[in-house]
Design a protein around this motif. Structure first.
Motif, PDB file in Angstrom:
ATOM      1  N   SER A  38       0.824  -1.123   0.002  1.00  0.00           N
ATOM      2  CA  SER A  38       0.068   0.098  -0.016  1.00  0.00           C
ATOM      3  C   SER A  38       0.805   1.253   0.048  1.00  0.00           C
ATOM      4  N   VAL A  39       0.285   2.127  -0.658  1.00  0.00           N
ATOM      5  CA  VAL A  39       1.088   3.516  -0.740  1.00  0.00           C
ATOM      6  C   VAL A  39       1.200   4.071   0.697  1.00  0.00           C
ATOM      7  N   GLU A  40       0.166   3.968   1.475  1.00  0.00           N
ATOM      8  CA  GLU A  40       0.003   4.417   2.938  1.00  0.00           C
ATOM      9  C   GLU A  40       1.335   3.936   3.825  1.00  0.00           C
ATOM     10  N   PHE A  41       1.396   2.450   3.725  1.00  0.00           N
ATOM     11  CA  PHE A  41       2.682   1.920   4.246  1.00  0.00           C
ATOM     12  C   PHE A  41       3.933   2.092   3.840  1.00  0.00           C
ATOM     13  N   ALA A  42       4.014   2.250   2.535  1.00  0.00           N
ATOM     14  CA  ALA A  42       5.232   2.744   2.021  1.00  0.00           C
ATOM     15  C   ALA A  42       5.857   4.076   2.388  1.00  0.00           C
ATOM     16  N   GLU A  87      13.167  -4.202  11.327  1.00  0.00           N
ATOM     17  CA  GLU A  87      12.600  -4.964  10.147  1.00  0.00           C
ATOM     18  C   GLU A  87      11.374  -5.840  10.766  1.00  0.00           C
ATOM     19  N   GLU A  88      11.752  -6.489  11.781  1.00  0.00           N
ATOM     20  CA  GLU A  88      10.716  -7.332  12.629  1.00  0.00           C
ATOM     21  C   GLU A  88       9.814  -6.260  12.814  1.00  0.00           C
ATOM     22  N   ALA A  89      10.107  -5.336  13.574  1.00  0.00           N
ATOM     23  CA  ALA A  89       8.950  -4.296  13.964  1.00  0.00           C
ATOM     24  C   ALA A  89       8.050  -3.853  12.633  1.00  0.00           C
ATOM     25  N   PHE A  90       8.442  -3.552  11.521  1.00  0.00           N
ATOM     26  CA  PHE A  90       7.947  -3.402  10.237  1.00  0.00           C
ATOM     27  C   PHE A  90       7.168  -4.432   9.933  1.00  0.00           C
ATOM     28  N   CYS A  91       7.568  -5.693   9.927  1.00  0.00           N
ATOM     29  CA  CYS A  91       6.728  -6.937   9.635  1.00  0.00           C
ATOM     30  C   CYS A  91       5.424  -7.022  10.673  1.00  0.00           C
ATOM     31  N   ALA A  92       5.569  -6.628  12.090  1.00  0.00           N
ATOM     32  CA  ALA A  92       4.568  -6.602  12.972  1.00  0.00           C
ATOM     33  C   ALA A  92       3.623  -5.296  12.509  1.00  0.00           C
ATOM     34  N   LEU A  93       4.311  -4.375  12.191  1.00  0.00           N
ATOM     35  CA  LEU A  93       3.320  -3.158  11.744  1.00  0.00           C
ATOM     36  C   LEU A  93       2.692  -3.460  10.537  1.00  0.00           C
ATOM     37  N   ALA A  94       3.116  -4.156   9.496  1.00  0.00           N
ATOM     38  CA  ALA A  94       2.576  -4.723   8.255  1.00  0.00           C
ATOM     39  C   ALA A  94       1.116  -5.443   8.756  1.00  0.00           C
ATOM     40  N   ALA A 124      -0.253  -5.409  11.589  1.00  0.00           N
ATOM     41  CA  ALA A 124      -1.408  -4.820  12.180  1.00  0.00           C
ATOM     42  C   ALA A 124      -2.073  -3.723  11.500  1.00  0.00           C
ATOM     43  N   TRP A 125      -1.715  -3.104  10.188  1.00  0.00           N
ATOM     44  CA  TRP A 125      -1.665  -2.096   9.444  1.00  0.00           C
ATOM     45  C   TRP A 125      -2.975  -1.602   9.379  1.00  0.00           C
ATOM     46  N   PRO A 126      -4.120  -2.725   8.972  1.00  0.00           N
ATOM     47  CA  PRO A 126      -5.341  -2.168   8.978  1.00  0.00           C
ATOM     48  C   PRO A 126      -6.177  -1.685  10.362  1.00  0.00           C
ATOM     49  N   PRO A 138      -7.148   5.873  16.662  1.00  0.00           N
ATOM     50  CA  PRO A 138      -7.117   7.344  16.868  1.00  0.00           C
ATOM     51  C   PRO A 138      -5.727   8.048  16.701  1.00  0.00           C
ATOM     52  N   ASN A 139      -4.679   7.231  16.808  1.00  0.00           N
ATOM     53  CA  ASN A 139      -3.149   7.613  16.759  1.00  0.00           C
ATOM     54  C   ASN A 139      -2.387   6.586  16.168  1.00  0.00           C
ATOM     55  N   PRO A 140      -2.448   6.339  14.828  1.00  0.00           N
ATOM     56  CA  PRO A 140      -1.742   5.159  14.339  1.00  0.00           C
ATOM     57  C   PRO A 140      -0.215   5.254  14.772  1.00  0.00           C
ATOM     58  N   THR A 141       0.425   6.475  14.633  1.00  0.00           N
ATOM     59  CA  THR A 141       1.813   6.526  14.778  1.00  0.00           C
ATOM     60  C   THR A 141       2.236   6.333  16.062  1.00  0.00           C
ATOM     61  N   ALA A 142       1.297   6.830  17.376  1.00  0.00           N
ATOM     62  CA  ALA A 142       1.742   6.420  18.631  1.00  0.00           C
ATOM     63  C   ALA A 142       1.593   4.835  18.800  1.00  0.00           C
ATOM     64  N   ASP A 143       0.594   4.167  18.028  1.00  0.00           N
ATOM     65  CA  ASP A 143       0.485   2.799  18.240  1.00  0.00           C
ATOM     66  C   ASP A 143       1.630   2.166  17.485  1.00  0.00           C
ATOM     67  N   ALA A 144       2.163   2.711  16.300  1.00  0.00           N
ATOM     68  CA  ALA A 144       3.337   2.051  15.633  1.00  0.00           C
ATOM     69  C   ALA A 144       4.685   2.152  16.381  1.00  0.00           C
ATOM     70  N   TRP A 145       4.832   3.266  17.314  1.00  0.00           N
ATOM     71  CA  TRP A 145       5.873   3.584  18.253  1.00  0.00           C
ATOM     72  C   TRP A 145       5.881   2.451  19.241  1.00  0.00           C
ATOM     73  N   ARG A 146       4.705   2.240  19.718  1.00  0.00           N
ATOM     74  CA  ARG A 146       4.758   1.286  20.932  1.00  0.00           C
ATOM     75  C   ARG A 146       5.129  -0.299  20.161  1.00  0.00           C
ATOM     76  N   ILE A 147       4.741  -0.150  19.092  1.00  0.00           N
ATOM     77  CA  ILE A 147       5.227  -1.862  18.555  1.00  0.00           C
ATOM     78  C   ILE A 147       6.728  -1.737  18.310  1.00  0.00           C
ATOM     79  N   LEU A 148       7.493  -0.670  17.755  1.00  0.00           N
ATOM     80  CA  LEU A 148       8.634  -0.763  17.727  1.00  0.00           C
ATOM     81  C   LEU A 148       9.416  -0.849  19.128  1.00  0.00           C
ATOM     82  N   ARG A 149       8.983  -0.127  20.246  1.00  0.00           N
ATOM     83  CA  ARG A 149       9.361  -0.093  21.447  1.00  0.00           C
ATOM     84  C   ARG A 149       9.423  -1.363  21.895  1.00  0.00           C
ATOM     85  N   ALA A 150       8.203  -2.063  21.743  1.00  0.00           N
ATOM     86  CA  ALA A 150       8.168  -3.686  22.193  1.00  0.00           C
ATOM     87  C   ALA A 150       9.067  -4.481  21.663  1.00  0.00           C
TER      88      ALA A 150
END
Length: 135
Positions: free
Chosen positions: A10-14, A43-50, A52-54, A60-72
């Motif tokens: 997806s363009v958004e994910f890219a 890369e592992e975090a981005f796989c998890a983000l992919a 969970a992307w939908p 309400p805050n996709p960027t904050a949720d993505a940051w939590r995935i990276l931190r975890a």
């Protein structure tokens, strides 16, 4: 044409990946001695983000949720040799301090990376600076 059902294409994910990957990698490099290991964790975090992307896009805050995935992911794969025993993971204030003082991001960039407003980031950085005396 992109496939909306495949987050990786997806363009958004890219666009999200292009914007955040360098900063995520800089953060991970603080926690891992080996650059390849830091890159693998990101890369592992981005796989998890992919995966969970939908759901992220519907939050309400996709960027904050993505940051939590990276931190975890970083915390889960953390290098114990880099972290003193009394500090197994960074607190949110410490993360902001790392992004600011170690990675070198300005307050607006940090806010964009972690999905917070600029005033909140500035306040948390001041708090982290006051707490630094206790480190």
């Amino acid at each position: 044409m992109t496939n909306r059902h495949d987050p990786v294409s997806s363009v958004e994910f890219a666009a999200f990946r292009e914007l955040h990957h360098p900063r995520y990698l800089s953060y991970a490099r603080v926690w891992f001695r080996d650059a390849a290991q830091a890159a693998a964790v990101v890369e592992e975090a981005f796989c998890a983000l992919a995966d969970a992307w939908p759901e992220l896009l519907g939050s309400p805050n996709p960027t904050a949720d993505a940051w939590r995935i990276l931190r975890a992911t970083v915390a889960e794969r953390g290098d114990p040799a880099r972290v003193p025993p009394q500090r197994p993971t960074a607190t949110p204030d410490e993360d902001l301090a790392i992004l600011h003082y170690v990675v070198g991001l300005a307050t607006p960039e940090i806010a964009d990376v972690v999905g917070a407003d600029h005033a909140n980031v500035a306040s948390q950085l001041r708090h982290a600076l006051r707490e630094a005396a206790d480190w």
